[in-house]
Write a protein that holds these residues in place. Structure first.
Motif, PDB file in Angstrom:
ATOM      1  N   ASP A  24       0.813  -1.208   0.000  1.00  0.00           N
ATOM      2  CA  ASP A  24       0.000   0.000   0.000  1.00  0.00           C
ATOM      3  C   ASP A  24       0.852   1.265   0.000  1.00  0.00           C
ATOM      4  OD1 ASP A  24      -2.257  -1.597   0.175  1.00  0.00           O
ATOM      5  OD2 ASP A  24      -2.406  -1.423   2.350  1.00  0.00           O
ATOM      6  N   LYS A  25       0.335   2.289  -0.664  1.00  0.00           N
ATOM      7  CA  LYS A  25       0.882   3.646  -0.617  1.00  0.00           C
ATOM      8  C   LYS A  25      -0.188   4.508   0.039  1.00  0.00           C
ATOM      9  CE  LYS A  25       4.458   2.768  -3.296  1.00  0.00           C
ATOM     10  NZ  LYS A  25       5.817   2.874  -2.965  1.00  0.00           N
ATOM     11  N   TYR A  26       0.200   5.273   1.043  1.00  0.00           N
ATOM     12  CA  TYR A  26      -0.748   6.079   1.799  1.00  0.00           C
ATOM     13  C   TYR A  26      -0.559   7.561   1.521  1.00  0.00           C
ATOM     14  CZ  TYR A  26      -1.402   1.838   4.556  1.00  0.00           C
ATOM     15  OH  TYR A  26      -1.675   0.560   4.951  1.00  0.00           O
ATOM     16  N   GLU A  27      -1.635   8.320   1.706  1.00  0.00           N
ATOM     17  CA  GLU A  27      -1.531   9.772   1.687  1.00  0.00           C
ATOM     18  C   GLU A  27      -2.477  10.338   2.746  1.00  0.00           C
ATOM     19  OE1 GLU A  27      -4.470  11.386  -1.769  1.00  0.00           O
ATOM     20  OE2 GLU A  27      -2.579  10.539  -2.450  1.00  0.00           O
ATOM     21  N   LYS A  28      -2.080  11.447   3.297  1.00  0.00           N
ATOM     22  CA  LYS A  28      -2.868  12.078   4.348  1.00  0.00           C
ATOM     23  C   LYS A  28      -3.816  13.090   3.711  1.00  0.00           C
ATOM     24  CE  LYS A  28      -2.211  13.590   9.074  1.00  0.00           C
ATOM     25  NZ  LYS A  28      -1.222  13.960  10.095  1.00  0.00           N
ATOM     26  N   TRP A  33      -5.234   9.279   7.276  1.00  0.00           N
ATOM     27  CA  TRP A  33      -4.399   8.496   6.377  1.00  0.00           C
ATOM     28  C   TRP A  33      -5.287   7.562   5.565  1.00  0.00           C
ATOM     29  CZ3 TRP A  33       0.396   9.562   5.198  1.00  0.00           C
ATOM     30  CH2 TRP A  33       1.151  10.329   6.074  1.00  0.00           C
ATOM     31  N   ILE A  35      -5.552   4.942   1.926  1.00  0.00           N
ATOM     32  CA  ILE A  35      -4.797   4.177   0.932  1.00  0.00           C
ATOM     33  C   ILE A  35      -4.965   4.872  -0.414  1.00  0.00           C
ATOM     34  CG2 ILE A  35      -4.588   1.976  -0.287  1.00  0.00           C
ATOM     35  CD1 ILE A  35      -5.693   0.637   2.274  1.00  0.00           C
ATOM     36  N   ARG A  38      -2.953   0.499  -4.063  1.00  0.00           N
ATOM     37  CA  ARG A  38      -2.769  -0.833  -3.483  1.00  0.00           C
ATOM     38  C   ARG A  38      -2.431  -1.832  -4.576  1.00  0.00           C
ATOM     39  NH1 ARG A  38      -6.743  -3.442   0.805  1.00  0.00           N
ATOM     40  NH2 ARG A  38      -5.155  -2.560   2.145  1.00  0.00           N
TER      41      ARG A  38
END
Length: 52
Positions: A24-28, A33, A35, A38
């Motif tokens: 997974d790559k997350y961003e706020k 937070w 995803i 994915r």
């Protein structure tokens, strides 16, 4: 791991269990937070009859 329960093409109740690795790559966003991206790698699958 995911577990899916449903009927197969013959109408038999089945339970399918999958072993999965997620990348997974997350961003706020607005302080939470989430995803953003994915990738899923299915490592194994097992199906069996479920219920009566």
């Amino acid at each position: 791991m995911t577990v899916l329960i449903g009927k197969n093409q013959d109408g038999v109740n089945m339970m399918t269990t999958n072993g999965i690795v997620y990348h997974d790559k997350y961003e706020k966003v607005e302080g939470k937070w989430l995803i953003a991206r994915r990738e899923s790698n299915f490592l194994w699958t097992k199906s069996e009859k479920y219920g009566d």
